[in-house]
Enzyme design. Structure first.
Site, PDB file in Angstrom:
ATOM      1  N   ASP A  24      -3.237   4.726   2.500  1.00 34.45           N
ATOM      2  CA  ASP A  24      -3.184   4.736   4.210  1.00 34.45           C
ATOM      3  C   ASP A  24      -4.548   5.146   4.427  1.00 34.45           C
ATOM      4  O   ASP A  24      -5.396   5.946   3.801  1.00 34.45           O
ATOM      5  CB  ASP A  24      -2.186   5.837   4.636  1.00 34.45           C
ATOM      6  N   ARG A  37     -10.907  -3.855  11.493  1.00 34.54           N
ATOM      7  CA  ARG A  37      -9.791  -3.403  10.149  1.00 34.54           C
ATOM      8  C   ARG A  37      -9.634  -4.222   9.211  1.00 34.54           C
ATOM      9  O   ARG A  37      -9.516  -3.366   8.085  1.00 34.54           O
ATOM     10  CB  ARG A  37      -8.428  -3.264  10.874  1.00 34.54           C
ATOM     11  N   HIS A  41      -9.234  -3.209   4.736  1.00 33.01           N
ATOM     12  CA  HIS A  41      -8.154  -3.480   4.055  1.00 33.01           C
ATOM     13  C   HIS A  41      -8.826  -4.026   2.538  1.00 33.01           C
ATOM     14  O   HIS A  41      -8.304  -3.694   1.285  1.00 33.01           O
ATOM     15  CB  HIS A  41      -7.122  -4.646   4.613  1.00 33.01           C
ATOM     16  N   SER A  69       4.513  -2.241   4.704  1.00 28.47           N
ATOM     17  CA  SER A  69       6.071  -2.020   5.103  1.00 28.47           C
ATOM     18  C   SER A  69       6.554  -2.831   5.551  1.00 28.47           C
ATOM     19  O   SER A  69       6.018  -3.812   6.360  1.00 28.47           O
ATOM     20  CB  SER A  69       5.830  -0.704   5.676  1.00 28.47           C
ATOM     21  N   ASN A  72       5.111  -2.966   9.099  1.00 25.46           N
ATOM     22  CA  ASN A  72       3.596  -3.375   9.164  1.00 25.46           C
ATOM     23  C   ASN A  72       3.604  -4.810  10.143  1.00 25.46           C
ATOM     24  O   ASN A  72       2.526  -5.208  10.187  1.00 25.46           O
ATOM     25  CB  ASN A  72       2.824  -3.343   8.109  1.00 25.46           C
TER      26      ASN A  72
END
Ligand code: IPE
Ligand code: IPE
Ligand code: MG
Length: 243
Positions: A24, A37, A41, A69, A72
């Site tokens: 995370d 973002r 990743h 998840s 997500n």
């Protein structure tokens, strides 16, 4: 008493057998740098590779990574697409896994993925199934609750088909239907990024796991942070309900 030397080699007898990482903080890592973002990743995926190698070098037998998840999917489509493209890239890494004798197991409900990703995952699992130096479990479209529901459905079907009876349902048979059936329970659960929650990861398997939290964001997580977590783990007293 002599001051503890933190650079001392790790005590093998106190090593966790199964370490789980909640990867995370990728988004915040990118935001701090004024980047979209998806750059976080991509950097997080590099850290995954580095930490996986390090785990192998120090002799950890089972290592789990939470990559995506069941919750997500709520994220913006372009972020989800960027993560799926990273999976595609990493699924091309098969030769390295074979060379390092690392078995890969994808945990989660794979049925939701595009066919090319699903078939690559299955191929990856098949072709690394004989590797016995380390097992890596990568959680994709994974949810701990979803996993338990799935196991319950399989067992109910077996009862309905008279393959087993209700009294055959016990911890062992439930465990055998989890995505992680090939791995022992989690010993050490590590969550970077400052959050102190489990976010639906390995709920059943972490019943007696030791939790370790750090404010470091996942892309900045390094072998020295893992050493610190293992050092702390080795000093914890696990009782498993005993005294
Ligand atoms: C973890 O990093 C990666 C995934 C959940 C796919 P985040 O994307 O959650 O990063 P933060 O928590 O927003 O910083
Ligand atoms: C958990 O992180 C899932 C992964 C790391 C893949 P999230 O960022 O989704 O968790 P919450 O929303 O902060 O609980
Ligand atoms: Mg997050």
């Amino acid at each position: 008493m002599a001051k503890k030397n933190v650079s001392m080699p790790l005590d093998k007898s106190k090593m966790p057998k199964h370490v789980a990482f909640i990867m995370d903080g990728n988004g915040r890592w990118a935001k701090k740098r004024g980047l979209p973002r998806k750059f976080g990743h991509a950097e997080g995926a590099k850290t995954f590779r580095k930490i996986l190698r390090y785990c192998k070098s120090i002799g950890i037998e089972y290592v789990s990574f939470y990559a995506f998840s069941t919750e997500n999917w709520k994220r913006p489509q372009d972020e989800v697409n960027a993560i799926m493209n990273l999976f595609r890239d990493y699924l091309k890494d098969l030769e390295n896994f074979l060379a390092e004798e690392c078995r890969a197991v994808f945990i989660g409900d794979k049925s939701i993925f595009d066919e090319d990703i699903r078939l690559s995952m299955e191929d990856f699992e098949r072709r690394t199934a004989h590797c016995d130096k380390m097992t890596m479990l990568l959680a994709v479209n994974y949810g701990g609750r979803d996993e338990i529901v799935n196991a319950a459905r399989i067992l109910a079907q077996k009862v309905q088909d008279s393959e087993m009876t209700v009294s055959d349902i016990n911890e062992e048979t439930v465990n055998s239907q989890l995505y992680t059936a090939c791995a022992p329970d989690v010993d050490l659960m590590i969550r970077p990024s400052g959050e102190q929650r489990i976010s639906n990861f390995l709920l059943w398997q972490s019943a007696y796991a030791e939790f370790y939290y750090t404010d470091v964001l996942w892309p900045d997580f390094s072998p020295k942070h893992l050493d610190a977590a293992i050092e702390e783990f080795s000093n914890r007293k696990r009782r498993f309900g005993g005294i």
